[in-house]
Design a protein around this motif. Sequence first.
Motif, mmCIF file in Angstrom:
data_model
loop_
_atom_site.group_PDB
_atom_site.id
_atom_site.type_symbol
_atom_site.label_atom_id
_atom_site.label_comp_id
_atom_site.label_asym_id
_atom_site.label_seq_id
_atom_site.Cartn_x
_atom_site.Cartn_y
_atom_site.Cartn_z
ATOM 1 N N ALA A 202 0.828 -1.210 0.000
ATOM 2 C CA ALA A 202 0.000 0.000 0.000
ATOM 3 C C ALA A 202 0.862 1.259 0.000
ATOM 4 C CB ALA A 202 -0.937 -0.012 1.213
ATOM 5 N N VAL A 203 1.918 1.248 0.812
ATOM 6 C CA VAL A 203 2.814 2.403 0.846
ATOM 7 C C VAL A 203 3.510 2.574 -0.505
ATOM 8 C CG1 VAL A 203 4.884 3.370 1.908
ATOM 9 C CG2 VAL A 203 3.150 2.254 3.336
ATOM 10 N N GLY A 204 3.908 1.490 -1.098
ATOM 11 C CA GLY A 204 4.562 1.559 -2.404
ATOM 12 C C GLY A 204 3.646 2.089 -3.485
ATOM 13 N N VAL A 312 14.252 10.538 -3.613
ATOM 14 C CA VAL A 312 12.988 10.305 -2.908
ATOM 15 C C VAL A 312 12.825 8.816 -2.615
ATOM 16 C CG1 VAL A 312 10.480 10.486 -3.067
ATOM 17 C CG2 VAL A 312 11.923 12.349 -3.902
ATOM 18 N N LEU A 313 13.145 7.973 -3.579
ATOM 19 C CA LEU A 313 13.068 6.529 -3.360
ATOM 20 C C LEU A 313 14.061 6.084 -2.289
ATOM 21 C CD1 LEU A 313 12.711 5.318 -7.075
ATOM 22 C CD2 LEU A 313 10.941 5.260 -5.298
ATOM 23 N N ALA A 314 15.256 6.655 -2.314
ATOM 24 C CA ALA A 314 16.245 6.305 -1.303
ATOM 25 C C ALA A 314 15.784 6.735 0.086
ATOM 26 C CB ALA A 314 17.587 6.944 -1.642
ATOM 27 N N ALA A 315 15.170 7.914 0.174
ATOM 28 C CA ALA A 315 14.650 8.378 1.464
ATOM 29 C C ALA A 315 13.542 7.457 1.958
ATOM 30 C CB ALA A 315 14.135 9.810 1.335
ATOM 31 N N ALA A 316 12.684 7.018 1.039
ATOM 32 C CA ALA A 316 11.621 6.090 1.433
ATOM 33 C C ALA A 316 12.213 4.767 1.907
ATOM 34 C CB ALA A 316 10.676 5.867 0.256
ATOM 35 N N PHE A 317 13.279 4.324 1.271
ATOM 36 C CA PHE A 317 13.922 3.078 1.701
ATOM 37 C C PHE A 317 14.525 3.222 3.095
ATOM 38 C CE2 PHE A 317 17.760 0.467 2.046
ATOM 39 C CZ PHE A 317 17.227 -0.789 1.815
ATOM 40 N N THR A 320 11.449 3.400 5.640
ATOM 41 C CA THR A 320 10.628 2.197 5.773
ATOM 42 C C THR A 320 11.451 0.926 5.941
ATOM 43 O OG1 THR A 320 10.542 1.839 3.373
ATOM 44 C CG2 THR A 320 8.841 3.244 4.343
ATOM 45 N N GLU A 321 12.749 0.985 5.543
ATOM 46 C CA GLU A 321 13.622 -0.199 5.573
ATOM 47 C C GLU A 321 13.007 -1.352 4.776
ATOM 48 O OE1 GLU A 321 14.449 -1.165 9.631
ATOM 49 O OE2 GLU A 321 15.734 0.593 9.951
ATOM 50 N N SER A 322 12.330 -1.004 3.709
ATOM 51 C CA SER A 322 11.642 -1.998 2.890
ATOM 52 C C SER A 322 12.027 -1.827 1.432
ATOM 53 C CB SER A 322 10.121 -1.858 3.044
ATOM 54 O OG SER A 322 9.444 -2.672 2.094
ATOM 55 N N LEU A 323 12.556 -2.881 0.848
ATOM 56 C CA LEU A 323 12.871 -2.861 -0.585
ATOM 57 C C LEU A 323 11.601 -2.983 -1.415
ATOM 58 C CD1 LEU A 323 15.312 -2.797 -2.567
ATOM 59 C CD2 LEU A 323 15.174 -5.297 -2.615
#
Length: 346
Positions: A202-204, A312-317, A320-323
Amino acid sequence: MTDWAAFAGFTGLVLAVLLSLAHFSRGVPHAEGTDSDAPVAPDDDDADSNHNADSDPSQNTRVDTPDDSVSPPTEPTDSDESAAPDTISLASVSVDSTGASSRPESPTLAEGDVVDDTDPDAMAGSEPESDRATPPGVTAAPVSAVSERSASAEDLPPHLLLANVALSQAFLGGFLGLGAWYAGVPAAALGLSVANVPTQLAVGVGLGIALYGANRVGSTVSERFGIAPDEAVRESLTPRTTAGWVFLFAVALPLIAGFEELLFRGALVGAVAAGFDVSPWFLAAVSSAAFGAGHGAQGRLGIIVTGLLGFVLAAAFVLTESLLVVVVAHYLVNALEFAGHELFGW
């Protein structure tokens, strides 16, 4: 025990190969058959118009007779038509519809223009444009310098380009996964977790839609300022058949998103931060710069935009610590880009 140095070597090798491919792909012809750095050949219509302008006698320099006084042209008669070739226009030749030989028509000289009767070309009459040799000072339309490139671009239809991209991404991703297994890298360091999968999905999805919307707004604003993004890569990969679209959405785009996120976020951010005690935010900035450089085929604007999206993707990673989150978001950005442009005209 994890061999972080070995995995860093695997990661560096994959990154070097990917950046090298990105560098060489800048010379790949675009959909129009030219690359971004190749000179554009003059259009044939422009060359023809220049040729006609130079060969049109009405545009030529007037030659005055020794006598300064110029009398207006008189209407020729049948008797003096053959006796006064100096009044015949170089462009006034008609062909009888029955196939008879060409004969000069009535003169079409502009008022005040006189053709020098000592000019052998004027005495000899004129020839049809198609049979006339190229006049002095006028060069024929040059052969396009990218004609061979055009042929090579047409020989690679979208489904072959997509297959090439999918295979290369799958190979590099498999090699990186082999390096993670060999070095004993923990799955958590790469952001791999089966906990709360629905939440991660859902977050993705939300992140992917938001990034696509921001990308569309940015493209619209940049176009209003005369900065158009380079669409050549997307256009060259756009399928032409239903099977091609299925392959794009079901195979190619998932492989691209999975490999790039594993490399630029899982390995360069997660694994390096865990193994070498480096700030993940610093690594996010470094990996985003490399991510933008890896998309060099999209032009300078594409490198900047992709680098920002990568951060932005790196910040989200990091948060969330989620690939899985960043893989889903990355996939949706690419999928909506193709669907929006080609299927819905967004």
